[in-house]
Design a protein around this motif. Structure first.
Motif, PDB file in Angstrom:
ATOM      1  N   GLN A   1      -4.046  -9.864  -4.525  1.00  0.00           N
ATOM      2  CA  GLN A   1      -4.474  -8.464  -4.480  1.00  0.00           C
ATOM      3  C   GLN A   1      -5.296  -8.106  -5.711  1.00  0.00           C
ATOM      4  N   GLN A   2      -4.830  -8.582  -6.852  1.00  0.00           N
ATOM      5  CA  GLN A   2      -5.545  -8.263  -8.096  1.00  0.00           C
ATOM      6  C   GLN A   2      -6.956  -8.843  -8.069  1.00  0.00           C
TER       7      GLN A   2
ATOM      8  N   GLN B   1      -0.841  -0.717  -9.479  1.00  0.00           N
ATOM      9  CA  GLN B   1      -1.722  -1.223 -10.525  1.00  0.00           C
ATOM     10  C   GLN B   1      -0.943  -2.012 -11.566  1.00  0.00           C
TER      11      GLN B   1
ATOM     12  N   GLU C   1       0.814  -1.207   0.000  1.00  0.00           N
ATOM     13  CA  GLU C   1       0.000   0.000   0.000  1.00  0.00           C
ATOM     14  C   GLU C   1       0.849   1.259   0.000  1.00  0.00           C
TER      15      GLU C   1
ATOM     16  N   ARG D   1      -8.706  -9.610  -5.438  1.00  0.00           N
ATOM     17  CA  ARG D   1      -9.512  -8.994  -4.391  1.00  0.00           C
ATOM     18  C   ARG D   1      -9.985  -7.611  -4.797  1.00  0.00           C
ATOM     19  N   ARG D   2      -9.131  -6.841  -5.456  1.00  0.00           N
ATOM     20  CA  ARG D   2      -9.462  -5.451  -5.773  1.00  0.00           C
ATOM     21  C   ARG D   2     -10.252  -5.301  -7.059  1.00  0.00           C
ATOM     22  N   ASP D   3      -9.970  -6.177  -8.043  1.00  0.00           N
ATOM     23  CA  ASP D   3     -10.672  -6.031  -9.320  1.00  0.00           C
ATOM     24  C   ASP D   3     -10.842  -7.405  -9.962  1.00  0.00           C
TER      25      ASP D   3
END
Length: 865
Positions: free
Chosen positions: A338-339, A277, A269, A341-343
């Motif tokens: 992370q990818q 990204q 973060e 989870r976020r998108d």
């Protein structure tokens, strides 16, 4: 990426390279010293979770140790016994410079559950290594295959004192650690020893964060990370790239997994938004370069990747030029998480972008990977459509993974894919699962085919019977059923099959025909084989894969003693080019060996040597190392037949072969010849024990021709040992098994001693001393003897009165008449025309002063007393 062609696999050379040193690293002399101490043990184990610097440590050690070093980076695709030991052998070759040709030969015997002969040969070779040698296995924890684990355990048990193994792993993955520790064989470096201490942490931040830190800051970071080097690296990166200054609470440090997750999330973060990204976008990539990163990660992807490489953000180079990279596994797993989870909706889009770019670069197999990862089954199938009737670069295991990812109902809609999947299961030795799918395929045909077109029904059945044939012949050892299946496949698909083929594991063999499994006494009978081979040649020609079938058919003609036909088909196969791009030695080596034998049968020894010399030259050019022992054995046999055993002795010494060696079915040719060499050089007891062992292997392995070879050699040895009755009984047993398939040369090629035995056998049969209702016909025995020119037959069984009256050819015809053979059978046996036979018969009648066959036989018996 750097690759080179190997006999069975495409070798990824970066797996064998010691990783490039980091631009900055913290010296760890106490661990280097411990690794040095480990050289006096069989193995050292570095056991710790991901991110504790195992790879960096052993790579640093490998670059400075005073020993030969072989490196192997493992991944989950290495869970294949043959692939694993192929890479291990390459690692040893890089460390030692080379290995003897015999290792490449015995490596061809590797198969699931069958590794001891190879390991014995390899260990025997390593026993001659005097200088220290270390083999480093990085990421050993990915290995789960039971055969590999068992084989490595066996390897370590008998490891020579000069050789040392190092395992860098998250776990021991089933290795027998307790017993080895009790025997003092191993050393271990565990997570506690791999943790950074305070001094190392100070050095780390000075080097990686490019700043001096207050002692309390260092102590706080050390406490939070518990000396976990990846956590320290993430903190240092956040200090360089972001404004992260958060204080960590020690409550997070109680559990290592919680620490890792906390650090990854918090440090990630701290990176700027575009970098986060970009990292998430390219996390879907198996490997990446600048253009691919731009296609998937967005604008300026090449520059961003270069910047990350420069910063050392968990990117591992895959080639010496540092153009292709992959993420550290742990970091990649985190980024993917992370990818998603976020998108989560973007994952398929990213995989599609990767697939489109790979397809545009003709990297079709990687494109299939990405289409399947993105659930783009239609696009994946579109590319797979282009791979019909060809052999992809990957192994059957990769093909199985691809096709298992496609929903079964969708596979059923594309029968060539469904049956390619079943075919890949058979190559993976998953026989029960393959049989389940074959039965499902049969049920699907029963319930659904009524609405299909005739063309679709026939194509489906063509696939079904083709795969059934492969299972029957290769696994069920049922050649007869296999032949029926292939006939059915040809009937329904006369245009051939368009399944997808991958690289199989098929060791180089000196004979294609002898490599086929079969039942003794009914291998490939004439009434089945000729139509089968002619149909198969036409069938395979449609796919451009006919050369091996041509050679196989030529070998069968040779075994029958039909030399002109044999030469015709062998030369056709040798002149073809269907195997040019994939292991051509598997065609030209057996073709050349049998063409050499034809020349030898014609007493043209110079031409026989030329065939072998040309095969040897070509195999050297192709890097086909496994060919040398086969070609040299055949050349040695040729010279031994001319009375010179010295070449055979040198061959035996060069390849360090012994009667005590463990032997697999794939080594029968080599060790049968060794048995003959031992026999001819006076080592009869060794030869006999070896041949007995080989006979059991041949019978168990369904290799009827090798079993015949061995029995004939045993008959010769029994005769040499003054055991004539046992010798004739052993010969009779071989004749029983040779007769149904009409084999001739397997006897004739053993020389004059076999001719004498055959003649003695006929004489004893005629005297009634050998009585067996199932005995082979004397006509078959005489056919074999006729290949010697008939002299041996006449010297034993021709009474002087009849011999002086008839010519040798007329006497042979008379004896066949006496046996009850009709004219058509005599023509077929002697290979003469019907007109020539009738001329012989008329002369016999004239000389015996008779008018018909009955009178001729009666008169002949009177003359013989």
């Amino acid at each position: 990426m750097s690759r080179e062609k190997n006999d069975n696999y495409t070798v990824l050379l970066s797996k064998l390279h010691i990783p490039q040193p980091l631009s900055h690293s913290v010296p760890r002399p106490h661990l280097i010293a411990r690794l040095n101490e480990g050289l006096s043990f069989k193995a050292t184990f570095l056991i710790a979770p991901a991110g504790y610097g195992k790879t960096t440590l052993i790579a640093d050690w490998a670059r400075q140790v005073q020993a030969a070093v072989g490196w192997l980076s493992l991944d989950d695709k290495d869970n294949d016994l043959v692939r694993f030991w192929n890479y291990m052998t390459k690692a040893l070759e890089q460390a030692l410079g080379s290995l003897p040709d015999s290792i490449g030969v015995v490596a061809s015997t590797l198969s699931p559950g069958q590794y001891e002969p190879f390991l014995v040969a390899l260990l025997n070779e390593l026993n001659s290594v005097r200088e220290p040698l270390a083999i480093l296995l990085d990421d050993w924890h990915v290995i789960t295959d039971k055969d590999i684990i068992a084989s490595v355990s066996y390897f370590l048990e008998y490891l020579p004192p000069s050789v040392h193994l190092i395992f860098a792993s998250r776990s021991l993955a089933g290795l027998s650690k307790a017993r080895w520790i009790s025997r003092g064989w191993t050393r271990e470096i565990n997570v506690e020893q791999l943790r950074f201490d305070l001094r190392e942490t100070v050095d780390f931040f000075r080097i990686f964060a490019a700043r001096e830190m207050r002692r309390e800051q260092v102590e706080r970071h050390l406490a939070i990370t518990e000396g976990w080097v990846t956590g320290l690296k993430l903190i240092s990166l956040s200090l360089r790239y972001g404004d992260w200054t958060a204080e960590f609470g020690l409550s997070h440090s109680g559990n290592g997994n919680h620490v890792e997750q906390f650090l990854l999330e918090e440090v990630f973060e701290a990176l700027d938004g575009p970098t986060r990204q970009f990292l998430m976008n390219i996390s879907v990539l198996q490997r990446m370069n600048g253009p691919l990163s731009e296609a998937v990660g967005g604008e300026n992807g090449s520059e961003k990747l270069a910047k990350l490489v420069d910063a050392g953000l968990f990117l591992i180079p895959l080639d010496e030029d540092k153009t292709w990279f992959r993420f550290h596994h742990l970091f990649c797993e985190f980024l993917k998480k992370q990818q998603r989870r976020r998108d989560p909706g973007k994952t398929e889009e990213l995989n599609r972008a990767a697939a489109v770019w790979c397809e545009s670069q003709e990297l079709l197999e990687e494109a299939v990977d990405y289409y399947l990862a993105g659930n783009e089954y239609t696009e994946a199938i579109r590319l797979l459509e282009q791979m019909r009737s060809i052999m992809i670069r990957r192994e059957f295991q990769a093909l199985r993974v691809w096709l298992s990812a496609i929903p079964e109902q969708l596979l059923m809609q594309h029968p060539y894919l469904y049956f390619s999947y079943i075919f890949s299961l058979l190559w993976a030795h998953e026989l029960d699962l393959a049989e389940q799918h074959l039965q499902l395929a049969e049920q699907h045909f029963e319930t659904s085919s009524a609405s299909w077109s005739l063309e679709d029904r026939n194509r489906y059945l063509g696939y079904l019977y083709f795969v059934r044939n492969f299972k029957a012949t290769q696994y069920d050892m049922d050649t007869i059923s296999g032949l029926e299946y292939i006939r059915l496949s040809l009937r329904h698909s006369p245009e051939g099959t368009d399944l997808i083929f991958a690289s199989p594991y098929m060791p180089l063999a000196p004979s294609i025909y002898r490599s086929y499994n079969g039942k003794r006494g009914k291998h490939l009978p004439r009434d089945l084989s000729d139509n089968f081979f002619k149909s198969m040649i036409d069938f395979m020609k449609l796919m451009g894969l006919q050369d091996s079938i041509l050679v196989c058919y030529g070998e069968l003609f040779y075994e029958r003693g039909e030399l002109e036909q044999a030469e015709h088909y062998l030369k056709l196969g040798l002149a073809g080019n269907s195997q040019t791009h994939y292991q051509p030695e598997k065609v030209y080596v057996p073709a050349s060996l049998f063409l050499s034998r034809i020349s030898k049968a014609r007493q043209d020894f110079a031409q026989a040597e030329k065939w072998l010399e040309e095969a040897g030259r070509r195999s050297l050019e192709d890097g086909a190392e496994a060919a040398s022992i086969l070609i040299e054995a055949e050349m040695s046999a040729l010279r031994m037949d001319q009375g010179d055993p010295s070449a055979a002795v040198r061959w035996m010494e060069r390849y360090r072969l012994s009667a005590d060696d463990p032997v697999s079915v794939h080594q029968l040719f080599v060790y049968i010849f060794l048995g003959r060499v031992l026999m001819e050089t006076g080592h009869r007891q060794e030869a006999w024990c070896l041949l007995e062992k080989l006979f059991l292997i041949a019978v168990k392995g369904h290799r009827p021709m090798e079993a015949l070879d061995i029995q004939i050699l045993q008959a010769i040895m029994l005769r040499q040992s003054d055991k004539p009755e046992e010798a004739l009984l052993k010969l009779e047993e071989a004749l029983k098994y040779g007769k149904p398939d009409d084999y001739v040369r397997v006897f004739v090629d053993k020389g004059e001693r076999v001719a004498e035995l055959l003649s003695e056998y006929i004489g004893q049969r005629q005297k009634g001393n050998i009585r067996d209702n199932n005995a082979p016909s004397l006509a078959y025995v005489r056919k074999i003897l006729s290949c010697y020119g008939g002299t041996k037959l006449l010297s034993i069984e021709s009474p002087p009165a009849l011999e002086s009256l008839l010519t040798p050819k007329e006497y042979t015809v008379f004896r066949y008449m006496e046996e009850g053979m009709d004219n058509q059978a005599i023509v077929g046996t002697l290979g003469i025309s019907m007109g020539t036979l009738k001329a012989h018969i008329n002369r016999i009648y004239s000389k015996l002063q008779v008018k018909n066959r009955i009178e001729a036989i009666k008169r002949g018996k009177e003359l013989q007393g």
